[in-house]
Design a protein around this motif. Sequence first.
Motif, short mmCIF file in Angstrom:
data_model
loop_
_atom_site.label_atom_id
_atom_site.label_comp_id
_atom_site.label_asym_id
_atom_site.label_seq_id
_atom_site.Cartn_x
_atom_site.Cartn_y
_atom_site.Cartn_z
N SER A 329 34.27 32.91 -29.88
CA SER A 329 34.62 33.66 -28.66
C SER A 329 33.52 33.58 -27.62
O SER A 329 33.76 33.77 -26.44
CB SER A 329 34.88 35.12 -29.01
OG SER A 329 33.76 35.68 -29.67
N ASN A 330 32.29 33.27 -28.06
CA ASN A 330 31.16 33.24 -27.12
C ASN A 330 30.90 31.86 -26.54
O ASN A 330 29.94 31.68 -25.80
CB ASN A 330 29.89 33.73 -27.83
CG ASN A 330 29.89 35.23 -27.96
OD1 ASN A 330 30.70 35.92 -27.33
ND2 ASN A 330 29.00 35.75 -28.77
N ALA A 331 31.74 30.88 -26.92
CA ALA A 331 31.53 29.53 -26.39
C ALA A 331 32.79 29.08 -25.67
O ALA A 331 33.90 29.39 -26.09
CB ALA A 331 31.20 28.57 -27.53
N ARG A 332 32.61 28.35 -24.57
CA ARG A 332 33.79 27.89 -23.83
C ARG A 332 33.46 26.68 -22.97
O ARG A 332 32.31 26.45 -22.61
CB ARG A 332 34.34 29.01 -22.95
CG ARG A 332 33.28 29.64 -22.05
CD ARG A 332 33.65 31.07 -21.77
NE ARG A 332 34.43 31.16 -20.54
CZ ARG A 332 34.60 32.29 -19.86
NH1 ARG A 332 34.04 33.42 -20.31
NH2 ARG A 332 35.31 32.31 -18.78
N PHE A 333 34.52 25.94 -22.66
CA PHE A 333 34.38 24.80 -21.76
C PHE A 333 34.61 25.26 -20.33
O PHE A 333 35.60 25.94 -20.04
CB PHE A 333 35.41 23.71 -22.11
CG PHE A 333 35.03 22.90 -23.32
CD1 PHE A 333 34.16 21.82 -23.21
CD2 PHE A 333 35.55 23.22 -24.57
CE1 PHE A 333 33.82 21.07 -24.33
CE2 PHE A 333 35.20 22.48 -25.69
CZ PHE A 333 34.33 21.40 -25.58
N VAL A 334 33.69 24.93 -19.44
CA VAL A 334 33.84 25.31 -18.02
C VAL A 334 33.51 24.11 -17.14
O VAL A 334 32.79 23.20 -17.56
CB VAL A 334 32.90 26.48 -17.64
CG1 VAL A 334 33.25 27.73 -18.42
CG2 VAL A 334 31.45 26.09 -17.87
N ASN A 335 34.04 24.12 -15.92
CA ASN A 335 33.69 23.04 -15.01
C ASN A 335 32.39 23.40 -14.26
O ASN A 335 31.90 24.52 -14.35
CB ASN A 335 34.84 22.73 -14.04
CG ASN A 335 35.15 23.89 -13.10
OD1 ASN A 335 34.24 24.57 -12.63
ND2 ASN A 335 36.44 24.11 -12.85
N LYS A 336 31.89 22.42 -13.53
CA LYS A 336 30.59 22.60 -12.88
C LYS A 336 30.60 23.78 -11.90
O LYS A 336 29.60 24.47 -11.72
CB LYS A 336 30.20 21.31 -12.15
CG LYS A 336 29.92 20.16 -13.09
CD LYS A 336 29.61 18.88 -12.32
CE LYS A 336 29.34 17.71 -13.27
NZ LYS A 336 29.08 16.45 -12.54
N ASN A 337 31.75 23.99 -11.26
CA ASN A 337 31.86 25.07 -10.30
C ASN A 337 31.80 26.44 -10.97
O ASN A 337 31.06 27.33 -10.54
CB ASN A 337 33.17 24.91 -9.53
CG ASN A 337 33.10 25.54 -8.15
OD1 ASN A 337 32.00 25.81 -7.66
ND2 ASN A 337 34.24 25.76 -7.55
#
Length: 357
Positions: A329-337
């Motif tokens: 739950s504490n890790a996720r994929f995000v974009n640069k923005n």
Amino acid sequence: MKDNTLLHIDISQFQDDLINWYQENKRDLPWRVEQNPYKIWVSEVMLQQTKVDTVIPYFNKFIDDFPTLYDLASAKEQDVLKAWEGLGYYSRARNLQNAIREVVASYGGEIPANPSDLGSLKGVGPYTKGAILSIAYDQPEPAVDGNVMRVLSRILKVEEDIAKPRTKKVFENHVRELISHVDPSSFNQGLMELGAIVCTPKNPMCMLCPVQQHCQAFAEGIEKQLPIKSKAKKQKSLPYVALLIKNKEGNYLIEKRPETGLLANLWQFPMVPLNEMGFNQIPSWFEKEYGIDVALKREAGKLKHVFSHLIWDLEIHEATSISSQTCLSNARFVNKNEMEAFPFPVSHQKMKQFLLG
DNA sequence: AAAACGGGGAA
DNA sequence: TTCCCAGTTTT
């Protein structure tokens, strides 16, 4: 009273010389514009272990973001940490917000003006308590920091090890004897200002010192030998592989650190402890810990990050994954923005900067 | 009493 | 490199 060190000092003259010098020479600083307890508190917390020049832009931005203690009390912790990003000692920010919320909840939004209530708040230790009481509330309380210990160790020729916790009490007792009850704020700030500008660690400018004639160390020519401070033991180095993992959507994996300990609640790129495994075990370790596949591509560089008590030896690697989410739950994929909204420690800001070009 | 807790800048 | 800095909390 066996210790008669203070008998060598003309206390009244010392107060006048110090306070007059401070009034004439104090720097114009943002937190000295008004006697606002909230702003003084914020500045004192930021100034813990941090230089004035570093603090100024952070202070201005912080007051801009959180103009009153109510704004800080109602803010999200992540936003407070984001405002603190790069300052270090992040527990200061979390403790400050915790304490401000306590002021709103238990003291009607009025910052306590007495030692016991004020000192009970999170992050308010002996120094900060004395600083707020003297600077914001004009009370004759000691505010002993490293500067004050250095200055007074020279003036009074105190030869105890200032690295020892109990030595601070010695100086607090001295300040209680010396402090002006007419202007305790200028007295305390004068001691600190003197330490920052004139009575510096390596080469004190005694010829410019307003209290030179009160100084025992100067009289004996031993100002450079004081204060006495034992050395800290040196840091242990920890090797890691830090991964910039990009998935098919072009998003990168970041994770939130635990809520206690080093860099609590800050975000980072995943780090693999190399002292616990070999390089070739990284993919399987990732499958086990994060539930994702990882393929290492190439090394992006090395990074050495020094803390006061340890050293991170980071080998940065670019990697790819076919996953879009993890089992954590504490890790996720995000974009640069999206990444911009998360608070990162400086070491990981540098990795982020590598991605952003 | 000692260790944990960040980061930057000066010498 | 080494040391220092407007310290507090946890162990």
